[in-house]
Design an enzyme around this catalytic site. Structure first.
Site, PDB file in Angstrom:
ATOM      1  N   CYS A 242      12.589 -13.876  58.145  1.00 52.21           N
ATOM      2  CA  CYS A 242      11.652 -13.320  57.167  1.00 52.21           C
ATOM      3  C   CYS A 242      11.570 -11.814  57.407  1.00 52.21           C
ATOM      4  CB  CYS A 242      10.277 -13.955  57.326  1.00 52.21           C
ATOM      5  SG  CYS A 242       9.012 -13.162  56.310  1.00 52.21           S
TER       6      CYS A 242
ATOM      7  N   ASP B 135      13.667 -18.464  58.993  1.00 50.88           N
ATOM      8  CA  ASP B 135      13.579 -19.332  57.835  1.00 50.88           C
ATOM      9  C   ASP B 135      14.754 -20.296  57.861  1.00 50.88           C
ATOM     10  OD1 ASP B 135      12.451 -16.604  55.787  1.00 50.88           O
ATOM     11  OD2 ASP B 135      11.278 -18.298  56.526  1.00 50.88           O
TER      12      ASP B 135
END
Ligand SMILES: [Ca+2]
Ligand SMILES: [Ca+2]
Ligand SMILES: [Ca+2]
Ligand SMILES: [Ca+2]
Ligand SMILES: [Ca+2]
Ligand SMILES: [Ca+2]
Ligand SMILES: [Ca+2]
Ligand SMILES: [Ca+2]
Ligand SMILES: [Ca+2]
Ligand SMILES: [Ca+2]
Ligand SMILES: [Ca+2]
Ligand SMILES: [Ca+2]
Ligand SMILES: [Ca+2]
Ligand SMILES: [Ca+2]
Ligand SMILES: [Ca+2]
Ligand SMILES: [Ca+2]
Lengths: 164, 164, 164, 164, 164, 164, 164, 164, 164, 164
Positions: free
Chosen positions: I54, I61
């Site tokens: 992120c 992620d």
């Protein structure tokens, strides 16, 4: 029922000494006569036992192959189809080529009105590859069917893949 | 509710001494009157208990048969439909033919506006076969419906088959 | 991490020119050292890509093989395990024998404290066969573990099989 | 591999003119020799294609039959097992009796160390019936195994049934 | 097969003018003779069509009822079991009581060696209730079986519930 | 059925002006009399609609709570149980504490013979937390039941979690 | 609720400038006080977002890690657990070692009464590896719990793996 | 939020002494005002608790009814919809008629722009029946919507039915 | 099969000393020649092992990325595709941007006739994000295909998401 | 990557002292700039943690909300979207209204090219309600997209609902 004459072309089904070829053998495909040629209908084969080799590394590949077609006057016999698919066992080809080859061989065998092949392969390096190809008899309504089905391929109800 | 008169044509439902035929018996099909003939609506039968014989080897085959239709003035009664499907028990036919025969018999019985049959058979030699056929009343909008549904058959949410 | 010395016994992992044997080759198995020998722990291999031949008909068979074991001082390296399983590709054996052979080869290789093999094969003639065998080091607590696990094999959460 | 001598008792596998009996024929069962008699191991047959008749109404019944056993010196050959199960096709018996009969016939055939049969039948009148029976060689540890497995039958991971 | 004499006690199965009671009617239960009384075996009924009323609000309740038992000399006939369960249709009782009542009625009818009932009800106010009760013949090994099964009830493979 | 007297303690079920508390209110729990106190039986509540707040961040948490117990003389009424669980809506506690609190409140309310609570929470930071606690009446057989169930908690049929 | 004093040891939860380490950092683990130390209860973490590197090839590996434990006086805080697991991102270890390391670090952190770790990794070369390890405080009842759970690991409800 | 005036037409929701009718009572349906009449939007009701009687045999039938509609100025209140569906409990009708009746009653109640009803019934005699009917306001775009949705009904993602 | 000349452009597949980049490296992508350029066909990559960071918080992620395309003269080699996706490992981007970047890089590499990318990410804050983008060669029929597929994206068979 | 300037509008993501509002707060929504405004692409949010109150009874409601949209120049930030959805926690509205309100707020915030909202609520009184609404920018191609998607809503792959 089918008369003896109608089943003349079928030699493999029910045979005892069936020999399995593990090298690519399209000549083993057999056909029988379509009893309902005046109608369009679908036949689908689900073939989860497909295996071939990777042409670069020689590592075995595995897939489920789905074959759907609209027969014309002759139809592929399923015992011979099994033997044909088994003949990829020691044969090397990329996934994309395998799917094209199978379709070309079946077009050559049956001259169907329409046919499509979808292969769902097991992952290599965390990625799996699913090629799809189809065909409709040129300059016929089946060619338009092929285009429409091609455009809408795999739009909904996609497989959920997590490699487990 | 339905009056006694309306249920006159139904003899099998609720009967005790129902005799099961294991040889192909289309004459056993019964109908009743469609109470909503001014409207189009769908009726679908899910029939997982279908079994017949392979015409070449005599080996039993098994399938789930899905029948969907749009009734016209008469409708097939489901108890008789069950007996009719049971009458394939000792009857031999290829999968593709079975599906065509069932559709022809129901067209003959009911003259529906539209009908389609999808058979999903258990595998033989690692391959399972799923034939599909449909029909719409000629020269009517149902014929166009048949064409459209035929073109888009099994495009999404395909069965995942692994033979287990 | 593992030092270079610790990974000496591993030759196949990371190699480019790996040759695949399609004839039974137990000699291809490799091991590495267990870094936690003072503790009991489980290692399980899920192997869905298993294929061999039927010894009578020559028809290919397919299975998912589950291998669970409690390592002792040496452990089987998974790249070599893959090559070993691939070496059944053109080898013929009944399902029951395949499972026993794999276990015997791994006992021979690793002398594990405990090991079990469960094979889940695809159906032939509508019937699928799932053999299971296990082993615990004789005259040790692992032998009792083997007996207890054997007695309770597949008692709950059984597979639901419908051949589709 | 198995020598020709070892496969003498197997006549049906690979045969072409196999005749299917639809009337109860336990005599059709065949065996072969267990190559690992000094070890206990499990063999499980998953048989989703079982069908017989209801003895009262004559209506066909359908089930998936699960057979698990620990072989002793001889083992049931699976092609013959298929033919044996097919021989219930036109035979009438309650579900509970079918399961007991199959077990008795296999005990009679093989004298296994242990065997259990679980039948999962399709519903009649909204209710489905799943009988289970097992057996362990009397006065042996297998008898205790049978008791323990019997007591814990179906305690966890029960099927979720909604008749659809 | 069963002789005519053996099926004397069965009056409902195959009957045409079966009357359905919607008020609690345990007297409608019928039995037949256990042909394998010298052996312990399991019979399980899956009953997804159960419905009764809430005694306070009169709102209908719905459940799947699972009945497993080890028969002694007589066994409950499943057609009559269906009618008996239907007789709860307009009858009001809490879920916990329903399950106890059914067990008491079946003990009263059959004097089984062991029996257990598990009800899985649909949610009310976002919460669903699943009662379970069991019984083993007092002062027999079945009483111990009951205790062991009771202690381990629902320990694994629990239902995942999200009310959708 | 239950007489009016027996249902005196139930005030919430069927009421119109039920007020929902969103702050922790154990006093809202109600009971009714167990009609089968001479028997042990299980009651399980599936409660997918549980929500509370994180005590540190104030972020809402969500869970499915599974409550299983063996009642003694009084039983918790499910409408009041729903209201009690709703009273966590604006209340902050760690997951582990929530599960302990619920159990303590129900022990306090009902003095059950046995009770267990399993909470399955939605993930935070990619990790979900599932606490489990149980209780058996001290110095009784239920205490041993609690120990045995505690030792074997979640051993099989574990949830498969991928956060989707 | 928890007082400010009770949450002193928690620094990461709710923080803004959390720094993520991608190199192995066991020191990042935090604890808080168990509010129910007089009771045994289970806490389970489901962690599907685990990734590390293969020590030989440098290829990323992926797994779901399941951590179950019985806390003693201190408990691992889940935000710090997340950061700790993230710290394997650029760290290389075999699967078997990863699982052992995680357990050792958590024993070191919390001195739990019992703990177990089960890792389910994605396949490499068509084979996936699922290590499992557990621990119970030596010379306590938890050690026996560990042995019993170890013996019965993964006996039922096994994952069905097909690599898709 | 909705003002008191807006909720005047709703009498059943929140009421205590709701009386359940088990005989067909379309008059019990209530409506409330659509707050977004200038927009088309969908409302779908999932109703798994539907039960009625077979008009010939009196045997209970069970179904899940799915109702989707595009509201016009008034909308059906869901508490009253529940009571209305409950009023089929002791009412006899064929499946096809039930679905038509429900649609007619809702058209009569709400004059929706569009509505469709799909019933999925439990099997009788091994066959389940799923009727579907729809309606669009005549001479409006909704009529064309009805035709398009009707033509494409159930084309993809069909239910897999095996009666278990 | 493919000749040596045809596989000249493939350097990574089969290589031993493959270096993994964890920083964004589109230059690592490789291609090979399409052997069936006169035909349209689909190739789909399922990539469940995608991870990136992120850009705001640095938190990892995770996603499954589905890439479907219709090749023109050159095709992306899957080993290099894997390495390319791995190169997002330490790279920060919002989900929406990741999906756009991957598509732009593959268009740049292959100039396909058509391509689409669908990313399914794991939840953050209880919400998961699934971006989808597609492309068809401008001023060709593939542009219309892109529009049609875009309009109908995710209309049926939507994922059921509950974050567990 | 995104520059600091580009992330100026994002204040909540990564913040420590985020305050949660439990009363309806559309003002909390934040946006960021679309980096690919020259292209149409889809963004979908899966939001299983939605809860609000019933306006009549005050009982909590629960749903999974699916939001799909085609962004124009600005996009909704997901952290703020989470907070916005949380702000329904103590807010009362019928399901149908909730879905309309969310769409109106997001149109107001972002002026997307297209947006649709589908809510799947948990059952009340045995019935669950799933509203769906969509919007396309007036007098643009997106309005036609909205009409086409609206007409075809939920036509295939419908949820199977049984309330468990
Ligand atoms: Ca995943
Ligand atoms: Ca299956
Ligand atoms: Ca399957
Ligand atoms: Ca089912
Ligand atoms: Ca899920
Ligand atoms: Ca995963
Ligand atoms: Ca497979
Ligand atoms: Ca999967
Ligand atoms: Ca899988
Ligand atoms: Ca079946
Ligand atoms: Ca089913
Ligand atoms: Ca949920
Ligand atoms: Ca999941
Ligand atoms: Ca149901
Ligand atoms: Ca469900
Ligand atoms: Ca569910």
């Amino acid at each position: 029922m089918r008369s003896k004459k109608e089943t003349e072309s079928i030699t493999l089904l029910g045979q005892k000494d069936v020999k399995y070829n593990y090298g690519y053998s399209p000549e083993i495909l057999e056909t029988f006569e379509n009893k309902h040629p005046n109608r369009d209908y679908w036949v689908k084969f689900n073939c989860p036992e497909f295996t071939s080799l990777c042409p670069i590394t020689g590592q075995p590949d595995f897939a489920t192959i789905y074959i759907s077609y609209i027969p014309d006057r002759i139809m592929v016999e399923s015992k011979s189809l099994k033997l044909y698919l088994v003949s990829f066992r020691n044969h090397g080809d990329f996934h994309e080529d395998v799917v094209n080859i199978i379709m070309d061989d079946l077009i050559n065998l049956m001259q169907p009105r329409y046919i499509e092949i979808w292969g769902k392969f097991l992952p290599r390096g965390g990625i799996s590859i699913d090629p799809y190809v189809n065909y409709g008899r040129p300059a016929s309504k089946y060619e338009e069917i092929a285009q429409q089905r091609f455009i809408q391929h795999d739009m909904n109800g996609m497989d959920k893949i997590d490699n487990r």
